[in-house]
Scaffold this motif. Structure first.
Motif, PDB file in Angstrom:
ATOM      1  N   GLY A 201       0.797  -1.274  -0.038  1.00 57.12           N
ATOM      2  CA  GLY A 201       0.027   0.144   0.067  1.00 57.12           C
ATOM      3  C   GLY A 201       0.761   1.353   0.001  1.00 57.12           C
ATOM      4  O   GLY A 201       0.151   2.395   0.154  1.00 57.12           O
ATOM      5  N   GLN A 202       2.314   1.023  -0.001  1.00 54.99           N
ATOM      6  CA  GLN A 202       3.117   2.318   0.057  1.00 54.99           C
ATOM      7  C   GLN A 202       4.035   2.150  -1.393  1.00 54.99           C
ATOM      8  O   GLN A 202       4.039   1.451  -1.899  1.00 54.99           O
ATOM      9  CB  GLN A 202       3.964   2.527   1.113  1.00 54.99           C
ATOM     10  N   THR A 203       4.384   3.538  -1.823  1.00 47.73           N
ATOM     11  CA  THR A 203       5.541   3.585  -2.839  1.00 47.73           C
ATOM     12  C   THR A 203       6.586   4.540  -2.123  1.00 47.73           C
ATOM     13  O   THR A 203       6.547   5.271  -1.189  1.00 47.73           O
ATOM     14  CB  THR A 203       4.705   4.350  -3.830  1.00 47.73           C
ATOM     15  N   TYR A 204       7.799   4.134  -2.704  1.00 49.20           N
ATOM     16  CA  TYR A 204       8.771   4.916  -2.590  1.00 49.20           C
ATOM     17  C   TYR A 204       9.172   5.960  -3.416  1.00 49.20           C
ATOM     18  O   TYR A 204       8.965   5.698  -4.719  1.00 49.20           O
ATOM     19  CB  TYR A 204      10.397   4.259  -2.502  1.00 49.20           C
ATOM     20  N   GLY A 205       9.461   7.171  -3.128  1.00 50.24           N
ATOM     21  CA  GLY A 205       9.901   8.440  -3.788  1.00 50.24           C
ATOM     22  C   GLY A 205      11.607   8.097  -4.450  1.00 50.24           C
ATOM     23  O   GLY A 205      12.124   7.087  -4.161  1.00 50.24           O
ATOM     24  N   ASN A 206      11.932   9.092  -4.800  1.00 50.12           N
ATOM     25  CA  ASN A 206      13.076   9.241  -5.290  1.00 50.12           C
ATOM     26  C   ASN A 206      14.112   9.709  -4.320  1.00 50.12           C
ATOM     27  O   ASN A 206      14.354  10.789  -3.767  1.00 50.12           O
ATOM     28  CB  ASN A 206      13.406  10.048  -6.570  1.00 50.12           C
ATOM     29  N   LEU A 207      15.046   8.859  -3.829  1.00 49.25           N
ATOM     30  CA  LEU A 207      16.036   9.038  -2.784  1.00 49.25           C
ATOM     31  C   LEU A 207      16.833  10.130  -2.957  1.00 49.25           C
ATOM     32  O   LEU A 207      16.965  11.260  -2.130  1.00 49.25           O
ATOM     33  CB  LEU A 207      16.673   7.724  -1.895  1.00 49.25           C
ATOM     34  N   LEU A 208      17.773   9.804  -3.838  1.00 44.49           N
ATOM     35  CA  LEU A 208      18.738  10.926  -4.351  1.00 44.49           C
ATOM     36  C   LEU A 208      18.501  12.477  -4.645  1.00 44.49           C
ATOM     37  O   LEU A 208      19.011  13.367  -4.214  1.00 44.49           O
ATOM     38  CB  LEU A 208      19.827  10.554  -5.215  1.00 44.49           C
ATOM     39  N   GLU A 209      17.216  12.355  -5.451  1.00 47.92           N
ATOM     40  CA  GLU A 209      16.926  13.592  -6.178  1.00 47.92           C
ATOM     41  C   GLU A 209      15.804  14.563  -5.256  1.00 47.92           C
ATOM     42  O   GLU A 209      15.951  15.739  -4.800  1.00 47.92           O
ATOM     43  CB  GLU A 209      16.338  13.583  -7.407  1.00 47.92           C
ATOM     44  N   ASP A 210      14.848  13.589  -4.555  1.00 45.76           N
ATOM     45  CA  ASP A 210      13.586  14.208  -3.688  1.00 45.76           C
ATOM     46  C   ASP A 210      13.974  14.291  -2.287  1.00 45.76           C
ATOM     47  O   ASP A 210      14.028  15.123  -1.470  1.00 45.76           O
ATOM     48  CB  ASP A 210      12.256  13.497  -3.984  1.00 45.76           C
ATOM     49  N   ILE A 211      14.215  12.915  -1.720  1.00 44.42           N
ATOM     50  CA  ILE A 211      14.423  12.965  -0.160  1.00 44.42           C
ATOM     51  C   ILE A 211      15.756  13.456   0.351  1.00 44.42           C
ATOM     52  O   ILE A 211      15.726  14.211   1.121  1.00 44.42           O
ATOM     53  CB  ILE A 211      14.106  11.286   0.029  1.00 44.42           C
ATOM     54  N   LEU A 212      16.961  13.407  -0.255  1.00 39.02           N
ATOM     55  CA  LEU A 212      18.104  13.860   0.004  1.00 39.02           C
ATOM     56  C   LEU A 212      18.342  15.186  -0.779  1.00 39.02           C
ATOM     57  O   LEU A 212      18.994  15.938  -0.198  1.00 39.02           O
ATOM     58  CB  LEU A 212      19.267  12.901  -0.332  1.00 39.02           C
ATOM     59  N   GLY A 213      17.885  15.325  -1.881  1.00 32.48           N
ATOM     60  CA  GLY A 213      18.005  16.424  -2.597  1.00 32.48           C
ATOM     61  C   GLY A 213      19.574  16.656  -3.344  1.00 32.48           C
ATOM     62  O   GLY A 213      19.833  17.710  -3.523  1.00 32.48           O
ATOM     63  N   LEU A 214      20.105  15.717  -3.523  1.00 29.29           N
ATOM     64  CA  LEU A 214      21.541  15.594  -3.789  1.00 29.29           C
ATOM     65  C   LEU A 214      21.699  15.678  -5.269  1.00 29.29           C
ATOM     66  O   LEU A 214      23.079  15.703  -5.931  1.00 29.29           O
ATOM     67  CB  LEU A 214      22.469  14.590  -3.267  1.00 29.29           C
ATOM     68  N   THR A 215      20.648  15.485  -6.213  1.00 23.74           N
ATOM     69  CA  THR A 215      20.992  15.387  -7.437  1.00 23.74           C
ATOM     70  C   THR A 215      19.899  16.012  -8.245  1.00 23.74           C
ATOM     71  O   THR A 215      18.901  16.739  -7.562  1.00 23.74           O
ATOM     72  CB  THR A 215      20.742  13.936  -7.922  1.00 23.74           C
ATOM     73  N   GLY A 216      19.937  16.204  -9.731  1.00 21.69           N
ATOM     74  CA  GLY A 216      18.895  16.990 -10.377  1.00 21.69           C
ATOM     75  C   GLY A 216      18.779  18.428 -10.066  1.00 21.69           C
ATOM     76  O   GLY A 216      19.851  19.284  -9.595  1.00 21.69           O
ATOM     77  N   ALA A 217      17.497  19.027 -10.058  1.00 20.65           N
ATOM     78  CA  ALA A 217      17.549  20.454  -9.859  1.00 20.65           C
ATOM     79  C   ALA A 217      17.570  21.242  -8.225  1.00 20.65           C
ATOM     80  O   ALA A 217      17.817  21.973  -8.015  1.00 20.65           O
ATOM     81  CB  ALA A 217      16.067  20.965 -10.256  1.00 20.65           C
ATOM     82  N   ASN A 218      17.643  20.032  -7.440  1.00 22.98           N
ATOM     83  CA  ASN A 218      17.746  20.217  -6.003  1.00 22.98           C
ATOM     84  C   ASN A 218      19.280  20.182  -5.559  1.00 22.98           C
ATOM     85  O   ASN A 218      19.366  20.562  -4.428  1.00 22.98           O
ATOM     86  CB  ASN A 218      16.997  19.274  -5.374  1.00 22.98           C
ATOM     87  N   GLN A 219      20.153  19.894  -6.332  1.00 26.40           N
ATOM     88  CA  GLN A 219      21.699  19.676  -5.995  1.00 26.40           C
ATOM     89  C   GLN A 219      22.002  21.163  -6.115  1.00 26.40           C
ATOM     90  O   GLN A 219      21.710  22.048  -6.827  1.00 26.40           O
ATOM     91  CB  GLN A 219      22.291  18.808  -7.082  1.00 26.40           C
ATOM     92  N   LEU A 220      22.854  21.615  -4.750  1.00 27.06           N
ATOM     93  CA  LEU A 220      23.644  22.792  -4.590  1.00 27.06           C
ATOM     94  C   LEU A 220      25.061  22.351  -4.659  1.00 27.06           C
ATOM     95  O   LEU A 220      25.490  21.587  -3.565  1.00 27.06           O
ATOM     96  CB  LEU A 220      23.221  23.496  -3.279  1.00 27.06           C
ATOM     97  N   VAL A 221      25.786  22.872  -5.629  1.00 25.83           N
ATOM     98  CA  VAL A 221      27.397  22.644  -5.702  1.00 25.83           C
ATOM     99  C   VAL A 221      28.089  23.893  -4.778  1.00 25.83           C
ATOM    100  O   VAL A 221      27.876  25.127  -5.160  1.00 25.83           O
ATOM    101  CB  VAL A 221      27.838  22.672  -6.988  1.00 25.83           C
ATOM    102  N   LEU A 222      28.481  23.557  -3.729  1.00 29.81           N
ATOM    103  CA  LEU A 222      29.406  24.255  -2.990  1.00 29.81           C
ATOM    104  C   LEU A 222      30.608  24.694  -3.314  1.00 29.81           C
ATOM    105  O   LEU A 222      31.404  25.566  -3.245  1.00 29.81           O
ATOM    106  CB  LEU A 222      29.444  23.712  -1.273  1.00 29.81           C
ATOM    107  N   SER A 223      31.469  23.626  -4.170  1.00 23.24           N
ATOM    108  CA  SER A 223      32.632  23.924  -4.627  1.00 23.24           C
ATOM    109  C   SER A 223      32.754  22.698  -5.826  1.00 23.24           C
ATOM    110  O   SER A 223      32.549  21.689  -5.559  1.00 23.24           O
ATOM    111  CB  SER A 223      33.613  23.568  -3.658  1.00 23.24           C
TER     112      SER A 223
END
Length: 474
Positions: A201-223
């Protein structure tokens, strides 16, 4: 309780102490000998320390590496640090620092990816992480993982990526990933995300892009992952780190900040200051030894007393041999560089404050080092034909003195230790003898008191008898 002299009236305790003190003189004499031997042993050990100190100074002078030392001077030391190995080419360069090396650092800019400290990710599965595309490491994620536990798993994977959790606001945190190595080739890679089977009855979202925000449009490059870049003598060079050690043989350049349009001059030359200081340190160590030997072998004419090593022939031998090195000619050397005096190292002139000491003419030494450093190296070290220079000869002589088996100082130290041990044994035997002597004396005095007591009793009896008879006759 002792009642010495109760009958005789003699102070037996004082008598016994006086008799024992007379015999204790034997111990005092032995203790005096022991003190003299221990003072002599300490003196020789001080000489050993002084000789060892000279040896440590000779360690550099014996080898040509010292005389090939290089120093690097920069017109702007804030831009870079440059070191040169012994023997590096002596020349000048121009240097520009374009940019510094950086490590790739990423995080999330999505507030939706910020988590509470104990907030569970609610996602299970795997993903790959690393900087080398051929050596990515797989991370297994559980639904109960938090940012901290995930960071611990990434750090334990040894993937070339370091993870840590940073607070962005009160109670809110985000994950920050940093490449362990700098350079443009070390870009952080997050790939192959594979979710597990979610609960019914449950589904998983995208870990790297949505849950952690480390890829795609959510990524912020500090260096950005970036190589260091320099221009040396007009030629561009790159390095994954801020160190360039493979451009010029024996020269390492570590850049510290961009120089902009400014050009920094870089000059590699012989480090004469270093060589001169080593020579001066060695000369000071030799002078210190001579001063020590003079002090330890001195004789006070007025008091008619000598120091610990007065009269020791080995002291005179060491003093003489150490002086000889500074007037010795080295075989196989040219006529202009056979002796230390020809490079500015000599014995102080008679009538001067330096008489009897070794002095360094620094100006002369620098001139010779500037002109022929290799010649000076041979004068101190080994020549091409195997002839030994002054530093090698002196080191060999000191080694012979300090040899653990047959060295003159070692032999003396062992001999003195044996003499001291024998004296200690003698003192112990005398102490035992005195203890027995005390028991004998006390027994003798006790018997004397007993005998006198009996005589006194008999005398009293006779007196009473005579007194009784006199009274009966009257």
């Amino acid at each position: 309780m002792r009642l010495g002299g109760l009958i005789s009236g003699a102070d037996t305790e004082t008598l016994i102490s006086a008799l024992l003190e007379l015999e204790r003189v034997r111990i005092y004499r032995q203790e005096e000998k022991q003190e003299q031997l221990e003072a002599k042993q300490k003196a020789w050990r001080d000489v050993r320390s002084a000789l060892t100190n000279i040896q440590s100074k000779l360690d550099q002078l014996r080898f040509p590496t010292l005389f090939r030392s290089r120093k690097v001077e920069l017109s702007d030391n804030s831009v870079a640090t440059v070191t040169a190995d012994a023997g590096a080419a002596q020349t000048s360069y121009t240097l520009q620092v374009v940019k510094l090396a950086q490590s790739h650092v990423i995080t999330t800019q999505s507030e939706a990816a910020y988590k509470a400290a104990d907030e569970q990710l609610g996602w299970a599965g795997t993903f790959d992480i690393g900087t080398d595309p051929n050596a990515l490491k797989t991370i297994t994620v559980e639904e109960t993982d938090t940012l901290s536990s995930l960071a611990a798993k990434i750090n334990a994977a040894d993937s070339g990526v370091l993870a840590h959790v940073v607070m962005v606001s009160e109670g809110k945190f985000r994950l920050v990933l940093t490449a362990a190595k700098s350079g443009s080739a070390n870009v952080i890679r997050l790939e192959n995300e594979v979710p597990g089977q979610p609960p019914q009855g449950q589904t998983y979202g995208n870990l790297l892009e949505d849950i952690l925000g480390l890829t795609g449009a959510n990524q912020l490059v500090l260096s950005e992952a970036q190589d260091a870049e320099i221009i040396l003598n007009g030629e561009p060079y790159k390095s994954s780190t801020n160190t360039f050690d493979n451009i010029l043989p024996g020269i390492k350049i570590t850049v510290k900040k961009p120089s902009g349009d400014d050009v920094v001059s870089m000059t590699v030359s012989s480090d004469i200051d270093k060589i001169v200081q080593v020579v001066k340190d060695w000369v000071n160590a030799v002078n210190s030894l001579q001063d020590l030997l003079k002090k330890l072998s001195a004789y006070d004419v007025e008091k008619k007393t000598g120091a610990a090593l007065t009269g020791e022939s080995l002291v005179r031998s060491i003093q003489s041999r150490m002086r000889q090195f500074f007037s010795t000619e080295v075989a196989g050397m040219p006529a202009s560089m056979k002796m230390l005096s020809q490079i500015g190292v000599s014995t102080g002139a008679y009538g001067t404050a330096d008489f009897g000491k070794i002095v360094v003419d620094e100006e002369k030494l620098r001139e010779v080092l500037q002109r022929d450093p290799e010649g000076v190296a041979r004068l101190f070290g080994l020549n091409e034909d195997g002839q030994k220079g002054i530093a090698v000869q002196m080191n060999d002589y000191i080694k012979s003195l300090l040899d653990s088996q047959s060295g003159a100082l070692e032999v003396r130290d062992k001999s003195l230790s044996q003499q001291i041990d024998r004296i200690r044994d003698t003192i112990e035997r005398i102490e035992v003898q005195l203890e027995q002597r005390e028991k004998v004396l006390r027994l003798q005095f006790a018997r004397m008191e007993e005998a006198m007591a009996r005589l006194q009793g008999q005398g009293n009896y006779l007196a009473l008898m005579l007194l009784g008879r006199s009274q009966s006759q009257s």
